[in-house]
Design an enzyme around this catalytic site. Structure first.
Site, PDB file in Angstrom:
ATOM      1  N   ASN A  78       0.857  -1.189   0.000  1.00 45.48           N
ATOM      2  CA  ASN A  78       0.000   0.000   0.000  1.00 45.48           C
ATOM      3  C   ASN A  78       0.896   1.243   0.000  1.00 45.48           C
ATOM      4  OD1 ASN A  78      -1.802   2.049   0.517  1.00 45.48           O
ATOM      5  ND2 ASN A  78      -2.360   1.356   2.577  1.00 45.48           N
ATOM      6  N   TRP A  79       0.945   1.897  -1.141  1.00 40.76           N
ATOM      7  CA  TRP A  79       1.838   3.055  -1.266  1.00 40.76           C
ATOM      8  C   TRP A  79       1.292   4.294  -0.560  1.00 40.76           C
ATOM      9  CZ3 TRP A  79       3.660   3.231  -7.120  1.00 40.76           C
ATOM     10  CH2 TRP A  79       4.303   2.030  -7.428  1.00 40.76           C
ATOM     11  N   LYS A  80       0.013   4.254  -0.177  1.00 41.16           N
ATOM     12  CA  LYS A  80      -0.648   5.418   0.448  1.00 41.16           C
ATOM     13  C   LYS A  80      -0.478   6.645  -0.466  1.00 41.16           C
ATOM     14  CE  LYS A  80      -0.112   3.187   4.871  1.00 41.16           C
ATOM     15  NZ  LYS A  80       0.002   3.278   6.324  1.00 41.16           N
ATOM     16  N   HIS A 117      -9.380   1.054   5.156  1.00 42.83           N
ATOM     17  CA  HIS A 117      -8.087   1.232   5.826  1.00 42.83           C
ATOM     18  C   HIS A 117      -8.297   2.150   7.036  1.00 42.83           C
ATOM     19  CE1 HIS A 117      -3.979   2.368   6.645  1.00 42.83           C
ATOM     20  NE2 HIS A 117      -3.609   1.301   5.948  1.00 42.83           N
ATOM     21  N   GLU A 172      -6.727   4.549   8.103  1.00 39.77           N
ATOM     22  CA  GLU A 172      -6.550   5.979   7.837  1.00 39.77           C
ATOM     23  C   GLU A 172      -7.811   6.576   7.224  1.00 39.77           C
ATOM     24  OE1 GLU A 172      -2.901   5.395   5.688  1.00 39.77           O
ATOM     25  OE2 GLU A 172      -1.935   4.839   7.563  1.00 39.77           O
ATOM     26  N   GLU A 223      -4.870  -5.055  10.626  1.00 36.29           N
ATOM     27  CA  GLU A 223      -3.836  -4.047  10.861  1.00 36.29           C
ATOM     28  C   GLU A 223      -4.135  -3.324  12.174  1.00 36.29           C
ATOM     29  OE1 GLU A 223      -1.911  -2.752   6.876  1.00 36.29           O
ATOM     30  OE2 GLU A 223      -3.666  -1.527   7.197  1.00 36.29           O
ATOM     31  N   GLY A 272       2.904   2.332  10.871  1.00 32.96           N
ATOM     32  CA  GLY A 272       3.864   3.430  10.712  1.00 32.96           C
ATOM     33  C   GLY A 272       4.555   3.825  12.009  1.00 32.96           C
ATOM     34  N   SER A 322       3.972  -2.145  10.236  1.00 32.74           N
ATOM     35  CA  SER A 322       5.432  -2.156  10.404  1.00 32.74           C
ATOM     36  C   SER A 322       6.084  -3.471   9.957  1.00 32.74           C
ATOM     37  CB  SER A 322       5.804  -1.815  11.858  1.00 32.74           C
ATOM     38  OG  SER A 322       5.346  -0.510  12.194  1.00 32.74           O
ATOM     39  N   GLY A 372       3.062  -1.031   4.275  1.00 34.56           N
ATOM     40  CA  GLY A 372       3.023   0.399   3.961  1.00 34.56           C
ATOM     41  C   GLY A 372       4.400   0.895   3.571  1.00 34.56           C
ATOM     42  N   GLY A 373       5.075   1.544   4.528  1.00 34.65           N
ATOM     43  CA  GLY A 373       6.361   2.189   4.273  1.00 34.65           C
ATOM     44  C   GLY A 373       7.364   1.342   3.512  1.00 34.65           C
TER      45      GLY A 373
HETATM   46  P1  13P Z   1       3.380   0.429   7.684  1.00 35.83           P
HETATM   47  O1  13P Z   1       3.881  -0.837   7.048  1.00 35.83           O
HETATM   48  O2  13P Z   1       4.071   1.662   7.194  1.00 35.83           O
HETATM   49  O3  13P Z   1       3.316   0.320   9.168  1.00 35.83           O
HETATM   50  O4  13P Z   1       1.849   0.609   7.182  1.00 35.83           O
HETATM   51  C1  13P Z   1       0.975  -0.446   7.285  1.00 35.83           C
HETATM   52  C2  13P Z   1      -0.255  -0.120   6.520  1.00 35.83           C
HETATM   53  O5  13P Z   1      -1.022   0.740   6.922  1.00 35.83           O
HETATM   54  C3  13P Z   1      -0.500  -0.838   5.268  1.00 35.83           C
HETATM   55  O6  13P Z   1      -1.791  -0.619   4.802  1.00 35.83           O
END
Ligand code: 13P
Length: 260
Positions: A11-13, A103, A105, A173, A179, A218, A239-240
């Protein structure tokens, strides 16, 4: 029982414009193809921003790259006067197979309710997309309700009331692990995954209970194998670490780190 193919999802956000997206996909393509990635055994999917999807689709098709494409959100509406929304048919025409729904967020910053997310799941199925339904508890919910209650309730809310249930994936998640560098332990991820699967079996039957359940929060190449070793967790939502081709490819090669 059919085997569940592990899914490694990135997930590149809200990162990378369409030119940066091309560069990352190209690198990922070289890295994974070089590593003799076994595409039959591990499915890899990326979730770029909407504005990158067309470039990503063109490149993936041109390179015959087996990576799957997904979107980060979907409108519950099919078309019409909904400024800023993106419909499921627009996504499937751009080659998307998956769509992230709910998600944390989006739940947190856009006040997306269980009711709205249920409608988005329906919109995904109506357009032959596979929803990846994201669930997870906040730190406060963890402390007051334990680890499984919220993810289980969110899963049931997203899947209830549909005439038929199509293919779906659940991504567990924990909000406190996104993050932050704080990671749930493999045993915790396994326990929540089992609780979600049991609730799906009880509420929606055996076929639905064969759906894949991912862990996210993470995840890195260095810790991925721990989550996937038990077979209860069927992949990861990253994510990251998905913004770095080497790191993401390292996650996709998790089997090399599992000692059987
Ligand atoms: P991180 O891997 O940056 O913690 O993010 C997880 C995430 O929200 C994937 O959708």
């Amino acid at each position: 029982m059919t085997k569940r193919t592990p899914l490694i999802a990135g997930n590149w956000k809200m990162n990378l414009d369409h030119l940066q997206a091309i560069a990352l996909i190209q690198k990922l393509c070289w890295t994974l193809n070089d590593a003799d990635h076994n595409w039959d055994q591990v499915e890899v999917a990326i979730f770029p921003p909407f504005t990158d999807l067309r470039s990503a689709q063109t490149l993936i098709e041109a390179e015959k790259f087996e990576v799957r494409l997904g979107a980060q959100d979907i409108s519950k509406y099919e078309s019409g006067a909904y400024t800023g929304e993106i419909s499921g048919s627009m996504l499937s025409k751009l080659g998307a197979k998956y769509v992230l729904i709910g998600h944390s967020e989006r739940r947190q910053y856009h006040n997306e309710s269980d009711e709205l997310l249920n409608a988005k799941v329906k919109a995904a199925w109506a357009n032959s997309l596979v929803p990846i339904i994201c669930v997870g508890e906040t730190l406060e919910e963890l402390e007051t309700q334990g680890q499984s209650a919220v993810p289980v309730a969110q899963t049931i809310a997203a899947l209830s009331g549909h005439e038929t249930i199509g293919e779906f994936v659940i991504a567990y998640e924990p909000v406190w692990a996104i993050g932050t560098g704080k990671v749930a332990t493999p045993a915790e991820a396994e326990a929540v995954s089992k609780a979600i699967r049991a609730a799906i079996l009880e509420n929606f039957g055996g076929e639905s209970a064969q759906s894949r359940i991912l862990y996210g929060g993470s995840v890195k190449a260095a810790n991925v194998a721990g989550f996937l070793a038990s077979g209860e967790v069927d992949g990861v939502l990253v994510g990251g670490a998905s913004l770095d081709a080497e790191e993401f490819a390292g996650i996709a090669r998790f089997q090399k780190h599992i000692v059987l």
